[in-house]
Design an enzyme around this catalytic site. Structure first.
Site, PDB file in Angstrom:
ATOM      1  N   SER A  23       0.830  -1.225   0.000  1.00 12.72           N
ATOM      2  CA  SER A  23       0.000   0.000   0.000  1.00 12.72           C
ATOM      3  C   SER A  23       0.855   1.262   0.000  1.00 12.72           C
ATOM      4  CB  SER A  23      -0.929   0.003   1.221  1.00 12.72           C
ATOM      5  OG  SER A  23      -0.183  -0.196   2.408  1.00 12.72           O
ATOM      6  N   ASN A 114      -2.288  -2.522  12.996  1.00 12.26           N
ATOM      7  CA  ASN A 114      -3.741  -2.303  13.018  1.00 12.26           C
ATOM      8  C   ASN A 114      -4.124  -1.085  13.854  1.00 12.26           C
ATOM      9  OD1 ASN A 114      -3.619  -4.631  11.599  1.00 12.26           O
ATOM     10  ND2 ASN A 114      -4.709  -5.914  13.088  1.00 12.26           N
ATOM     11  N   THR A 159     -39.062  27.871  -9.070  1.00 13.78           N
ATOM     12  CA  THR A 159     -39.320  26.530  -8.543  1.00 13.78           C
ATOM     13  C   THR A 159     -39.734  25.711  -9.765  1.00 13.78           C
ATOM     14  OG1 THR A 159     -41.648  26.983  -8.083  1.00 13.78           O
ATOM     15  CG2 THR A 159     -40.128  27.344  -6.258  1.00 13.78           C
ATOM     16  N   HIS A 160     -39.399  24.446  -9.793  1.00 16.72           N
ATOM     17  CA  HIS A 160     -39.633  23.593 -10.978  1.00 16.72           C
ATOM     18  C   HIS A 160     -38.984  24.202 -12.220  1.00 16.72           C
ATOM     19  CE1 HIS A 160     -42.984  21.711  -8.635  1.00 16.72           C
ATOM     20  NE2 HIS A 160     -43.100  22.953  -8.182  1.00 16.72           N
ATOM     21  N   SER A 281     -13.737  26.207 -27.478  1.00 15.81           N
ATOM     22  CA  SER A 281     -13.947  24.978 -28.231  1.00 15.81           C
ATOM     23  C   SER A 281     -12.874  24.875 -29.312  1.00 15.81           C
ATOM     24  CB  SER A 281     -15.333  25.005 -28.867  1.00 15.81           C
ATOM     25  OG  SER A 281     -15.373  24.207 -30.024  1.00 15.81           O
ATOM     26  N   LYS A 287     -17.410  29.790 -28.943  1.00 12.10           N
ATOM     27  CA  LYS A 287     -17.801  29.161 -27.687  1.00 12.10           C
ATOM     28  C   LYS A 287     -16.999  29.629 -26.486  1.00 12.10           C
ATOM     29  CE  LYS A 287     -19.787  25.390 -27.294  1.00 12.10           C
ATOM     30  NZ  LYS A 287     -20.965  25.159 -26.482  1.00 12.10           N
ATOM     31  N   ASN A 289     -17.081  28.008 -22.634  1.00 11.82           N
ATOM     32  CA  ASN A 289     -17.742  26.951 -21.866  1.00 11.82           C
ATOM     33  C   ASN A 289     -17.424  27.035 -20.373  1.00 11.82           C
ATOM     34  OD1 ASN A 289     -18.794  25.854 -24.243  1.00 11.82           O
ATOM     35  ND2 ASN A 289     -16.936  24.645 -24.580  1.00 11.82           N
ATOM     36  N   GLU A 294     -18.824  22.610 -14.678  1.00 13.77           N
ATOM     37  CA  GLU A 294     -19.222  21.265 -15.106  1.00 13.77           C
ATOM     38  C   GLU A 294     -18.361  20.208 -14.411  1.00 13.77           C
ATOM     39  OE1 GLU A 294     -20.232  21.248 -19.582  1.00 13.77           O
ATOM     40  OE2 GLU A 294     -19.119  23.084 -19.219  1.00 13.77           O
ATOM     41  N   TYR A 321      -9.730  -6.410  12.491  1.00 13.61           N
ATOM     42  CA  TYR A 321      -9.088  -5.969  11.255  1.00 13.61           C
ATOM     43  C   TYR A 321      -9.117  -7.037  10.169  1.00 13.61           C
ATOM     44  CZ  TYR A 321      -5.722  -4.251   7.920  1.00 13.61           C
ATOM     45  OH  TYR A 321      -5.129  -3.828   6.766  1.00 13.61           O
ATOM     46  N   GLN A 326      -7.639  -2.000   3.975  1.00 10.17           N
ATOM     47  CA  GLN A 326      -6.595  -1.199   3.320  1.00 10.17           C
ATOM     48  C   GLN A 326      -7.195  -0.396   2.159  1.00 10.17           C
ATOM     49  OE1 GLN A 326      -2.461  -2.604   2.878  1.00 10.17           O
ATOM     50  NE2 GLN A 326      -2.910  -2.824   0.710  1.00 10.17           N
ATOM     51  N   LYS A 329      -8.243   3.791   1.965  1.00  8.91           N
ATOM     52  CA  LYS A 329      -7.456   5.018   1.770  1.00  8.91           C
ATOM     53  C   LYS A 329      -7.655   5.716   0.450  1.00  8.91           C
ATOM     54  CE  LYS A 329      -4.285   3.042   4.873  1.00  8.91           C
ATOM     55  NZ  LYS A 329      -5.263   1.913   4.904  1.00  8.91           N
TER      56      LYS A 329
HETATM   57  N1  ARG Z   1      -1.467  -1.258   5.018  1.00  7.37           N
HETATM   58  C1  ARG Z   1      -2.372  -1.755   5.998  1.00  7.37           C
HETATM   59  C2  ARG Z   1      -3.721  -0.995   5.918  1.00  7.37           C
HETATM   60  O1  ARG Z   1      -3.730   0.048   5.363  1.00  7.37           O
HETATM   61  C3  ARG Z   1      -1.816  -1.551   7.366  1.00  7.37           C
HETATM   62  C4  ARG Z   1      -2.318  -2.493   8.364  1.00  7.37           C
HETATM   63  C5  ARG Z   1      -1.803  -3.849   8.065  1.00  7.37           C
HETATM   64  N2  ARG Z   1      -2.217  -4.773   9.069  1.00  7.37           N
HETATM   65  C6  ARG Z   1      -2.051  -6.086   8.903  1.00  7.37           C
HETATM   66  N3  ARG Z   1      -2.494  -6.822   9.883  1.00  7.37           N
HETATM   67  N4  ARG Z   1      -1.554  -6.582   7.832  1.00  7.37           N
HETATM   68  O2  ARG Z   1      -4.727  -1.438   6.350  1.00  7.37           O
END
Ligand code: ARG
Length: 462
Positions: A23, A114, A159-160, A281, A287, A289, A294, A321, A326, A329
């Protein structure tokens, strides 16, 4: 391949799988907070005698050096991404070990990735929220400035998407100010639940070193500590809340975008978009835009998608966990980035917007938007509202056929529908009176809007 584990394995991990599992390419964003969390954890460990004074000083000097490099040497971080670290936690620990030797290997005592990643993410979201509060306030300030600079502009209210009643342009700007105010308030509320520390929960069951979690939380600026280690290590509600707040706020931005896209069209011409935020454009030379707006509207879909992603990742996960988490993120970071940029672009759009009050006014005279006020005029003469409504409907129909506005319709015509109609009717249907009468709290009457502007200004305190 640089991982924090390996003793139990006899065969080398597959390269292809390593890349799939790693990751670091995206959790590198947590590098700063990971180091900050580690510094505090090192202090907590020294209170448990894992480090003596001198060792703690060395570990934290090493971490400080890493922190400075992260902050000042982006190319170092960029290169490190190619160095085969599994994740940001492995990166920090191994870089520390390079600097302080075996001492670095003691830092993870009692800690799990974790509770570490849950803590990092909370620190990161907390910082993000604080940044957002000021970005939102900046956009609110721009809306207020437009509202303050155009207090006399009268806009048809719809409205509408049909002309309904005239409103002040300032009132319209203030409506978005209010929406953003709620977004900020939702963020502040979300911050309370973000700002609780999971560190010291271990992998799932707790920390066996009896670390002083309260002291650790204080050290990291957390308001309190999580109460249950199983929950703490697998809770991502705070990220979901953030994604939900960002989705709601993006929805607000998309509505403002949609209005302005319409209002800058040739059909409306209520506003002119700044060239700074418009595009041309490749084929049609004439044009111009509103791409900025948008894109804001489009990125709103992306924000919703990110919320759905994390909700779906979390759905039905067994307790504690799981590596699925993971996947929290990238959606979170993507929403942070696009919301941030959309707030800033919207500010630029508002700052460079030109208002056309004369077109707005011309249109505000059309569409019989004073019909309700004509009905109110008859109500004041003793006609029950439902009858007045019907009567005015007939007058409007007649006026449409005659191609006249309610302000132009001769008195004799009015009197054909209601003999008691007098000259006062023209005042009653004038835009000034129509607006002034909407004087209930929160209404568009100029006096109310002036008060609302003042209140907003003192509330915003930028
Ligand atoms: N890269 C992992 C995550 O974002 C970190 C935690 C990993 N924990 C594990 N027990 N492998 O969740």
């Amino acid at each position: 391949m640089k991982s924090l584990w390996g003793g139990r394995f006899s065969e080398k991990q597959d390269d292809f799988f390593f890349t799939f599992n790693a990751s670091f390419r995206f959790d590198v964003r947590l590098a700063e907070v990971d180091v900050i969390g580690s510094m505090a954890y090192a202090r907590a460990l020294s209170r448990c005698r894992i480090f003596n004074e001198e060792e703690l000083a060395r570990v934290n000097a090493g971490l400080e050096q890493i922190l400075q490099k992260i902050r000042k040497e982006p190319e170092w971080l960029e290169e490190s991404l190619q160095a085969g670290y599994e994740d940001v936690h492995s990166f920090v620990e191994m870089e520390l070990t390079k600097l302080v030797g075996d001492l670095g290997k003691r830092l993870h005592t009692g800690r799990s990735r974790n509770d570490q990643v849950a803590t990092d993410l909370r620190l990161y979201v907390r910082e993000t929220i604080d940044r957002f509060l000021s970005t939102i306030a900046d956009l609110q300030d721009s809306l207020l400035k437009q509202a303050e600079a155009n207090t006399h502009a009268i806009l048809p209210g719809y409205t509408h998407m049909q002309k309904a009643q005239p409103i002040l342009f300032s009132h319209y700007m203030l409506s978005f100010y209010e929406m953003l105010k709620r977004d900020a308030s939702r963020l502040k509320d979300c911050r309370k639940r973000v700002n609780v520390m999971p560190l010291g929960s271990g992998a799932l069951a707790g920390n066996s070193l009896s670390v002083d979690r309260e002291a650790l939380a204080k050290d990291l600026g957390f308001e309190g500590i999580t109460a249950n280690s199983l929950d703490a290590t697998s809770d991502r509600d705070f990220a979901l809340e953030f994604l939900s707040v960002s989705s709601i706020s993006m929805m607000h931005l998309s509505r403002l975008a949609e209005d302005l896209i319409l209002y800058c069209s040739d059909e409306f011409k209520f506003v002119r978009m700044g060239d700074q935020v418009s595009t041309g454009s490749s084929l049609m030379p004439q044009k111009k835009n509103p791409d900025a707006l948008e894109l804001i509207r489009g990125k709103t879909g992306r924000a919703y998608g990110n919320l759905m992603t994390l909700l779906t990742v979390m759905k039905g996960l067994p307790s504690c966990y799981n590596k699925d988490m993971q996947e929290d993120k990238e959606s979170l970071f993507d929403s942070i980035d696009s919301w941030q940029i959309c707030l800033k672009v919207m500010k630029l759009v508002i700052d460079t917007l030109t208002i056309h009050p004369e077109t707005m006014l011309r249109e505000a005279h059309k569409g019989y938007m004073n019909a309700t006020d004509l009905a109110d005029y008859y109500v004041a003469k003793g006609v029950p509202f439902r009858e007045a409504h019907h009567l005015v409907g007939e007058i409007v129909l007649h006026a449409i056929k005659a191609g006249q506005t309610l302000g132009d319709l001769p008195l004799v015509e009015y009197q054909r529908f209601y003999p008691g109609t007098d000259n006062e009717v023209y005042r009653a249907v004038s835009l000034e009176s129509v607006l002034a009468k909407k004087a209930s709290a929160g209404g568009t009457a100029p006096d109310r809007v002036r008060e609302a502007l003042k209140a907003a200004r003192s509330d915003l305190k930028i």
